[in-house]
Design an enzyme around this catalytic site. Structure first.
Site, mmCIF file in Angstrom:
data_model
loop_
_atom_site.group_PDB
_atom_site.id
_atom_site.type_symbol
_atom_site.label_atom_id
_atom_site.label_comp_id
_atom_site.label_asym_id
_atom_site.label_seq_id
_atom_site.Cartn_x
_atom_site.Cartn_y
_atom_site.Cartn_z
ATOM 1 N N GLY A 8 7.054 -1.830 -11.778
ATOM 2 C CA GLY A 8 6.192 -2.300 -10.422
ATOM 3 C C GLY A 8 5.117 -1.362 -10.156
ATOM 4 N N LEU A 10 1.839 -1.141 -10.237
ATOM 5 C CA LEU A 10 0.539 -1.525 -9.672
ATOM 6 C C LEU A 10 0.698 -1.645 -8.343
ATOM 7 C CD1 LEU A 10 -0.985 -4.030 -12.464
ATOM 8 C CD2 LEU A 10 -1.520 -1.515 -12.005
ATOM 9 N N GLY A 11 1.803 -1.555 -7.695
ATOM 10 C CA GLY A 11 1.964 -1.776 -6.120
ATOM 11 C C GLY A 11 1.517 -0.448 -5.396
ATOM 12 N N GLN A 12 1.858 -0.474 -4.270
ATOM 13 C CA GLN A 12 1.513 0.562 -3.269
ATOM 14 C C GLN A 12 2.076 1.980 -3.630
ATOM 15 O OE1 GLN A 12 2.675 -0.405 0.752
ATOM 16 N NE2 GLN A 12 0.894 1.119 1.318
ATOM 17 N N ILE A 35 4.582 -6.514 -13.930
ATOM 18 C CA ILE A 35 4.377 -8.037 -14.380
ATOM 19 C C ILE A 35 2.961 -8.274 -14.593
ATOM 20 C CG2 ILE A 35 4.492 -9.003 -12.191
ATOM 21 C CD1 ILE A 35 6.456 -11.162 -13.416
ATOM 22 N N ARG A 36 2.127 -7.627 -13.631
ATOM 23 C CA ARG A 36 0.647 -7.803 -13.760
ATOM 24 C C ARG A 36 0.040 -7.319 -14.957
ATOM 25 N NH1 ARG A 36 -1.561 -6.517 -8.267
ATOM 26 N NH2 ARG A 36 0.278 -5.342 -7.690
ATOM 27 N N TYR A 141 16.076 -9.371 2.199
ATOM 28 C CA TYR A 141 15.628 -8.404 1.675
ATOM 29 C C TYR A 141 16.540 -6.968 2.074
ATOM 30 C CZ TYR A 141 12.246 -4.199 1.180
ATOM 31 O OH TYR A 141 11.648 -3.120 1.041
HETATM 32 P P1 NAD Z 1 4.600 -3.448 -3.991
HETATM 33 O O1 NAD Z 1 4.795 -5.032 -3.396
HETATM 34 O O2 NAD Z 1 3.135 -2.983 -3.673
HETATM 35 O O3 NAD Z 1 4.552 -3.394 -5.388
HETATM 36 C C1 NAD Z 1 5.771 -4.212 -6.248
HETATM 37 C C2 NAD Z 1 5.092 -4.242 -7.461
HETATM 38 O O4 NAD Z 1 6.313 -4.920 -7.956
HETATM 39 C C3 NAD Z 1 4.005 -5.302 -7.438
HETATM 40 O O5 NAD Z 1 3.048 -4.315 -8.217
HETATM 41 C C4 NAD Z 1 4.472 -6.371 -8.163
HETATM 42 O O6 NAD Z 1 3.392 -6.660 -9.248
HETATM 43 C C5 NAD Z 1 5.463 -5.944 -9.112
HETATM 44 N N1 NAD Z 1 6.597 -6.801 -9.511
HETATM 45 C C6 NAD Z 1 6.855 -7.885 -8.737
HETATM 46 N N2 NAD Z 1 7.889 -8.675 -9.544
HETATM 47 C C7 NAD Z 1 7.718 -7.859 -10.941
HETATM 48 C C8 NAD Z 1 8.573 -8.399 -12.019
HETATM 49 N N3 NAD Z 1 9.558 -9.369 -11.981
HETATM 50 N N4 NAD Z 1 8.556 -7.413 -13.055
HETATM 51 C C9 NAD Z 1 7.615 -6.328 -12.604
HETATM 52 N N5 NAD Z 1 6.940 -6.105 -11.860
HETATM 53 C C10 NAD Z 1 6.977 -6.949 -10.776
HETATM 54 O O7 NAD Z 1 5.736 -2.828 -3.295
HETATM 55 P P2 NAD Z 1 5.827 -1.135 -2.895
HETATM 56 O O8 NAD Z 1 5.261 -0.915 -1.397
HETATM 57 O O9 NAD Z 1 5.120 -0.431 -4.005
HETATM 58 O O10 NAD Z 1 7.312 -0.955 -3.181
HETATM 59 C C11 NAD Z 1 8.106 -0.532 -4.129
HETATM 60 C C12 NAD Z 1 9.456 -0.322 -3.731
HETATM 61 O O11 NAD Z 1 9.658 0.562 -2.605
HETATM 62 C C13 NAD Z 1 10.048 -1.961 -3.663
HETATM 63 O O12 NAD Z 1 11.614 -1.738 -4.047
HETATM 64 C C14 NAD Z 1 10.242 -1.779 -2.118
HETATM 65 O O13 NAD Z 1 11.339 -2.555 -1.403
HETATM 66 C C15 NAD Z 1 10.373 -0.429 -1.749
HETATM 67 N N6 NAD Z 1 9.982 -0.060 -0.249
HETATM 68 C C16 NAD Z 1 8.676 -0.057 0.074
HETATM 69 C C17 NAD Z 1 8.285 0.188 1.182
HETATM 70 C C18 NAD Z 1 6.792 0.016 1.614
HETATM 71 O O14 NAD Z 1 6.810 0.239 3.031
HETATM 72 N N7 NAD Z 1 5.955 -0.136 0.869
HETATM 73 C C19 NAD Z 1 9.321 0.667 2.308
HETATM 74 C C20 NAD Z 1 10.601 0.613 2.052
HETATM 75 C C21 NAD Z 1 10.967 0.396 0.623
HETATM 76 N N1 SER Z 2 7.972 -1.725 4.462
HETATM 77 C C1 SER Z 2 8.986 -2.551 3.953
HETATM 78 C C2 SER Z 2 8.467 -4.068 4.311
HETATM 79 O O1 SER Z 2 8.190 -4.305 5.221
HETATM 80 C C3 SER Z 2 10.116 -2.112 4.482
HETATM 81 O O2 SER Z 2 10.852 -1.861 3.455
HETATM 82 O O3 SER Z 2 9.060 -4.704 3.725
#
Ligand code: NAD
Ligand code: SER
Length: 316
Positions: A8, A10-12, A35-36, A141
């Site tokens: 994951g 490319l995510g945040q 995945i992207r 979630y």
């Molecule tokens: P995000 O949505 O920005 O990134 C998630 C990434 O996962 C995306 O780039 C997406 O393309 C990729 N993805 C989705 N399905 C996939 C698959 N089948 N195979 C591979 N990649 C896949 O999320 P984030 O904010 O970077 O969060 C990452 C983790 O941290 C998650 O587990 C999320 O629950 C956790 N989290 C985030 C926050 C937040 O505020 N951002 C808060 C609490 C927990």
């Molecule tokens: N920031 C996340 C959401 O809103 C919490 O895990 O999904």
């Protein structure tokens, strides 16, 4: 050293975490995956396109590259998982079990897996929610994150798997767009402030949620992962606190820098999710165990976000 794989990426979080791990251990030791298709965040030789539900390919990448640590970030966030609950369950829990099994079999040494404030729900204290407070999540979630926490503790206790976890609050960053969460208004608002000087919040003006700036989140994650093993007393997931504000207060902090910025409110289904979560978090255990200490205040975070995003739009 054995390599580090981030799912994951490319995510945040991944966009920043890959950079931080590359700076710490060298880019050659860090593999970004998602995945992207790759974007320009990472060079081609550091990137593997991977759907984490493709277990055959996942294991092959781990073995072929001598991966020793996995940061498992691929997931559906709260709002998206509420729309696609079965997919949310499968992606957010089954892939974690697959990775825990890799560790149990001795194929990898260490795992980071993020949990969330979403594990809290009915019955938990709203203010300064404690490490062991009641966990009755009201979203798919949250249900999946809670199952994940229990799985992490089970694999640690029963099989000695070194899996470490943080219950992140809402994360705010300028590097990548937010991806389907409930706390994402606190990221979107900055983009709209710069593009239109106005934002309509899908969260009501008085709804507090705990938040953390990405710089602090990354520093905390690395600190937990590379702290001595005997200091890690929590094997479900650590509470991590920093700031807590509502949309009205965030808008006021933006108006200190951009006085013409306007906010309005149109709460949608995410309001109900937000109302089920804590207002603020007690992170005493993380502070005591491994020295968690966030640096950013609301005003400092707002200034940093606006500075980074406006310099980026000037370059575009
Ligand atoms: P995000 O949505 O920005 O990134 C998630 C990434 O996962 C995306 O780039 C997406 O393309 C990729 N993805 C989705 N399905 C996939 C698959 N089948 N195979 C591979 N990649 C896949 O999320 P984030 O904010 O970077 O969060 C990452 C983790 O941290 C998650 O587990 C999320 O629950 C956790 N989290 C985030 C926050 C937040 O505020 N951002 C808060 C609490 C927990
Ligand atoms: N920031 C996340 C959401 O809103 C919490 O895990 O999904």
């Amino acid at each position: 050293m054995r390599k580090i794989l981030i799912t994951g990426s490319l995510g945040q979080i991944g966009t920043e975490l890959v950079k931080a791990l590359s700076a710490k251990f060298g880019a050659d030791n860090v593999i970004a995956s998602d995945i992207r298709e790759r974007n320009n965040a990472f060079p081609e030789n550091q990137y593997e396109q991977l759907d984490v539900m493709d277990y055959e390919k996942f294991e092959k990448i781990v073995i072929d590259n001598n991966v020793g640590e996995i940061y498992h970030l691929a997931a559906l966030l709260s709002a998206t998982a509420e729309k696609h609950p079965l997919m949310g369950w499968d992606l957010n829990t089954k892939t974690l079990i697959f990775i825990l099994e890799l560790a149990k079999a001795g194929k990898i040494d260490k795992i980071f897996w993020p949990s969330s404030i979403a594990v809290f729900g009915r019955g938990a204290h709203k203010m300064m929610t404690g490490q062991e407070d009641v966990r009755n999540p009201l979203t798919m979630y949250g249900v999946a994150k809670m199952a994940g926490e229990n799985l992490c503790e089970y694999y640690f206790t029963k099989f000695g798997v070194d899996v470490r976890s943080i219950r992140y609050p809402g994360l705010i960053s300028h590097s990548a767009p937010a991806g389907g969460g409930t706390t994402d208004y606190a990221v979107e608002i900055f983009h709209h402030a710069l593009d239109k000087n106005a934002y309509t919040s899908y969260i009501d003006k008085h709804t507090y949620m705990p938040m953390l700036y990405m710089d602090d989140a990354i520093a905390g994650t690395l600190k937990l992962m590379y702290t001595e093993v005997d200091k890690v007393s929590v094997r479900t997931s650590y509470n991590l606190g920093c700031m807590s504000f509502n949309p009205e207060e965030l808008a006021a902090a933006i108006q200190r820098v951009r006085p013409d910025f306007q906010i309005s409110y149109a709460p949608d289904f995410r309001q109900q999710i937000a109302e089920s979560w804590p207002h603020s978090i007690d992170d005493t255990v993380a502070r005591k165990d491994w020295g968690w200490q966030p640096q950013f205040t609301l005003n400092r975070m707002v200034e940093d976000m606006l500075m980074h995003l406006s310099s980026r739009s000037e370059l575009a």
